[in-house]
Motif scaffolding. Structure first.
Motif, mmCIF file in Angstrom:
data_model
loop_
_atom_site.group_PDB
_atom_site.id
_atom_site.type_symbol
_atom_site.label_atom_id
_atom_site.label_comp_id
_atom_site.label_asym_id
_atom_site.label_seq_id
_atom_site.Cartn_x
_atom_site.Cartn_y
_atom_site.Cartn_z
ATOM 1 N N LYS A 81 3.122 1.625 -5.917
ATOM 2 C CA LYS A 81 2.082 2.473 -6.518
ATOM 3 C C LYS A 81 1.853 2.213 -8.005
ATOM 4 O O LYS A 81 0.878 2.713 -8.570
ATOM 5 C CB LYS A 81 2.458 3.948 -6.320
ATOM 6 C CG LYS A 81 2.644 4.369 -4.868
ATOM 7 C CD LYS A 81 1.352 4.266 -4.083
ATOM 8 C CE LYS A 81 1.517 4.847 -2.686
ATOM 9 N NZ LYS A 81 0.262 4.758 -1.899
ATOM 10 N N GLU A 103 -9.006 -3.202 2.134
ATOM 11 C CA GLU A 103 -8.961 -1.741 2.083
ATOM 12 C C GLU A 103 -7.576 -1.215 1.741
ATOM 13 O O GLU A 103 -7.418 -0.091 1.277
ATOM 14 C CB GLU A 103 -9.427 -1.182 3.432
ATOM 15 C CG GLU A 103 -10.888 -1.510 3.730
ATOM 16 C CD GLU A 103 -11.244 -1.195 5.171
ATOM 17 O OE1 GLU A 103 -10.327 -0.877 5.955
ATOM 18 O OE2 GLU A 103 -12.445 -1.274 5.514
ATOM 19 N N TRP A 104 -6.559 -2.032 1.991
ATOM 20 C CA TRP A 104 -5.181 -1.648 1.683
ATOM 21 C C TRP A 104 -4.889 -1.668 0.179
ATOM 22 O O TRP A 104 -3.898 -1.093 -0.274
ATOM 23 C CB TRP A 104 -4.210 -2.606 2.377
ATOM 24 C CG TRP A 104 -4.439 -4.042 2.004
ATOM 25 C CD1 TRP A 104 -5.294 -4.917 2.611
ATOM 26 C CD2 TRP A 104 -3.845 -4.761 0.910
ATOM 27 N NE1 TRP A 104 -5.269 -6.138 1.975
ATOM 28 C CE2 TRP A 104 -4.386 -6.073 0.927
ATOM 29 C CE3 TRP A 104 -2.914 -4.442 -0.076
ATOM 30 C CZ2 TRP A 104 -4.012 -7.045 0.019
ATOM 31 C CZ3 TRP A 104 -2.537 -5.411 -0.993
ATOM 32 C CH2 TRP A 104 -3.090 -6.701 -0.943
ATOM 33 N N LEU A 105 -5.737 -2.340 -0.576
ATOM 34 C CA LEU A 105 -5.499 -2.556 -2.003
ATOM 35 C C LEU A 105 -6.134 -1.460 -2.835
ATOM 36 O O LEU A 105 -7.341 -1.218 -2.736
ATOM 37 C CB LEU A 105 -6.064 -3.921 -2.417
ATOM 38 C CG LEU A 105 -5.817 -4.372 -3.847
ATOM 39 C CD1 LEU A 105 -4.332 -4.613 -4.097
ATOM 40 C CD2 LEU A 105 -6.605 -5.658 -4.130
ATOM 41 N N ASP A 106 -5.339 -0.797 -3.660
ATOM 42 C CA ASP A 106 -5.859 0.243 -4.541
ATOM 43 C C ASP A 106 -6.914 -0.364 -5.470
ATOM 44 O O ASP A 106 -6.715 -1.462 -6.008
ATOM 45 C CB ASP A 106 -4.721 0.861 -5.362
ATOM 46 C CG ASP A 106 -5.174 2.081 -6.139
ATOM 47 O OD1 ASP A 106 -5.831 1.902 -7.185
ATOM 48 O OD2 ASP A 106 -4.860 3.201 -5.704
ATOM 49 N N PRO A 107 -8.039 0.317 -5.665
ATOM 50 C CA PRO A 107 -9.112 -0.228 -6.513
ATOM 51 C C PRO A 107 -8.687 -0.550 -7.936
ATOM 52 O O PRO A 107 -9.340 -1.357 -8.610
ATOM 53 C CB PRO A 107 -10.167 0.882 -6.493
ATOM 54 C CG PRO A 107 -9.909 1.630 -5.225
ATOM 55 C CD PRO A 107 -8.429 1.591 -5.030
ATOM 56 N N SER A 108 -7.606 0.072 -8.400
ATOM 57 C CA SER A 108 -7.160 -0.173 -9.776
ATOM 58 C C SER A 108 -6.319 -1.439 -9.909
ATOM 59 O O SER A 108 -5.979 -1.848 -11.023
ATOM 60 C CB SER A 108 -6.347 1.021 -10.285
ATOM 61 O OG SER A 108 -5.137 1.151 -9.555
ATOM 62 N N SER A 128 0.814 -1.210 0.000
ATOM 63 C CA SER A 128 0.000 0.000 0.000
ATOM 64 C C SER A 128 0.849 1.262 0.000
ATOM 65 O O SER A 128 0.525 2.249 -0.661
ATOM 66 C CB SER A 128 -0.911 -0.008 1.233
ATOM 67 O OG SER A 128 -1.659 1.173 1.319
ATOM 68 N N LYS A 133 -0.415 -3.218 -11.279
ATOM 69 C CA LYS A 133 -1.686 -3.475 -11.960
ATOM 70 C C LYS A 133 -2.269 -4.822 -11.528
ATOM 71 O O LYS A 133 -3.474 -4.984 -11.412
ATOM 72 C CB LYS A 133 -1.526 -3.481 -13.479
ATOM 73 C CG LYS A 133 -1.385 -2.097 -14.112
ATOM 74 C CD LYS A 133 0.030 -1.578 -14.005
ATOM 75 C CE LYS A 133 0.232 -0.265 -14.762
ATOM 76 N NZ LYS A 133 1.612 0.260 -14.560
#
Length: 333
Positions: A79, A98-103, A75, A82
């Protein structure tokens, strides 16, 4: 997750993280990656152990391949990711996501264990049907006591969790003559399952079950799924096989059901704490057999099978098709 931009797909930056001291059969090497990802030519390939990370390479990485995920590190630093390809099927320890970027797509290794776990479950279910755990208990006490059993034809099996593993179990057991009832969230039919239903009908199925097989992920909905009331609802002489996660079963309730004779036997392959401590009461419960979490592990070719999932997903991403084995953020598997 929407369509992934394809500007990196032909030459992704890949970061592999292994755990030092882990079984070498599960170590992902550069050779593994290059052999199993013919759909791309990595612009950068870094293979490190978790105790000697290259943070700069991790920051640049498009793809992370790892068996254990340091969620706070990912997280904070990763950055550009993918896809995260986790080489473990179970990812409950990383929930909530929640730690995982939605993308970022988190994909697991669901399905790579299917052939082995189907074979193990067939063996274990036949053992339960033949009351082998009870025979083993009698052997420890030097007791000769013959109990005759018929064939498995028509024996009623309830599989809770008919995903990749549960489906493989159903296929093996159906071929041996067992009558299979399955429970899965969608309720969609699966080949080899005689009757499919949904979790809200679980308790209705228990009185008609000779062997209860647990093959579900551990989530908030399945934690403590099988306790005293569920075991009491099984017919006298029924048995239990757990190849899911230890937290799915209340072990104190299981002990009581075995010691009272209500259950004829149980086989556990998974535990909340592994290795199982030497002082655990589970070791000495009558008619219980303990396996050291070996039901799903077939080390030969394991890494190759995991990377085949990633290769398929890269091809899918190029074609704008949905990825497979993506962990659902709501359900955690």
């Amino acid at each position: 997750m929407g369509k992934i931009s394809d500007d990196w797909l032909h030459a992704p930056r890949i970061y592999v993280e292994n755990t030092r001291g882990h079984d070498p059969s599960y170590e992902v090497t550069a050779e593994h990656v290059l052999r199993n990802l013919p759909v791309c030519r990595p612009a950068e390939l870094t293979c490190r152990y978790s105790d000697e990370r290259n943070i700069e390479s991790l920051r640049r990485a498009d793809i992370l391949i790892a068996g254990k995920l340091d969620t706070s590190l990912i997280s904070r630093e990763a950055k550009s990711l993918k896809i995260i390809q986790c080489t473990s099927a179970g990812v409950e320890k990383y929930a909530p996501l929640e730690w995982l970027d939605p993308s970022v797509a988190l994909t697991n290794a669901s399905g790579v264990h299917a052939e082995k776990v189907g074979e193990f479950a067939l063996m274990a279910t036949l053992m339960l049907h033949a009351h082998v755990p009870a025979i083993a208990t009698k052997q420890r006490h030097h007791r000769w006591s013959r109990t005759l059993r018929g064939t498995s034809a028509g024996c009623r099996v309830l599989i809770y969790g008919v995903g990749a593993l549960g489906g493989a179990v159903a296929k093996r057991l159906h071929s041996a003559g067992f009558h299979i009832t399955g429970i899965r969230r969608s309720g969609e039919p699966v080949e080899s399952v005689n009757l499919m239903t949904t979790p809200d009908h679980f308790h209705e199925c228990l009185p008609f079950t000779d062997v209860l097989i647990l093959a579900c992920p551990l989530t908030s909905a399945t934690s403590g799924l099988v306790g005293a009331s569920e075991l009491a609802a099984l017919p006298e002489g029924a048995s239990v096989l757990n190849i899911a996660r230890g937290g799915v079963v209340d072990h104190s309730a299981l002990r009581d059901a075995l010691e009272s004779g209500h259950l004829s036997g149980a086989i556990l392959d998974v535990f909340e704490k592994e290795p199982l401590p030497p002082n655990s009461e589970l070791w000495d419960i009558p008619n219980l057999m303990i396996f050291p979490h070996v039901s799903a592990d077939a080390p030969e070719g394991y890494v190759d099978r995991c990377l085949e999932i990633l290769a398929d997903n890269l091809a899918r991403a190029k074609a704008g098709r949905p990825l497979r084995n993506v962990v659902d953020r709501q359900f955690g598997y």
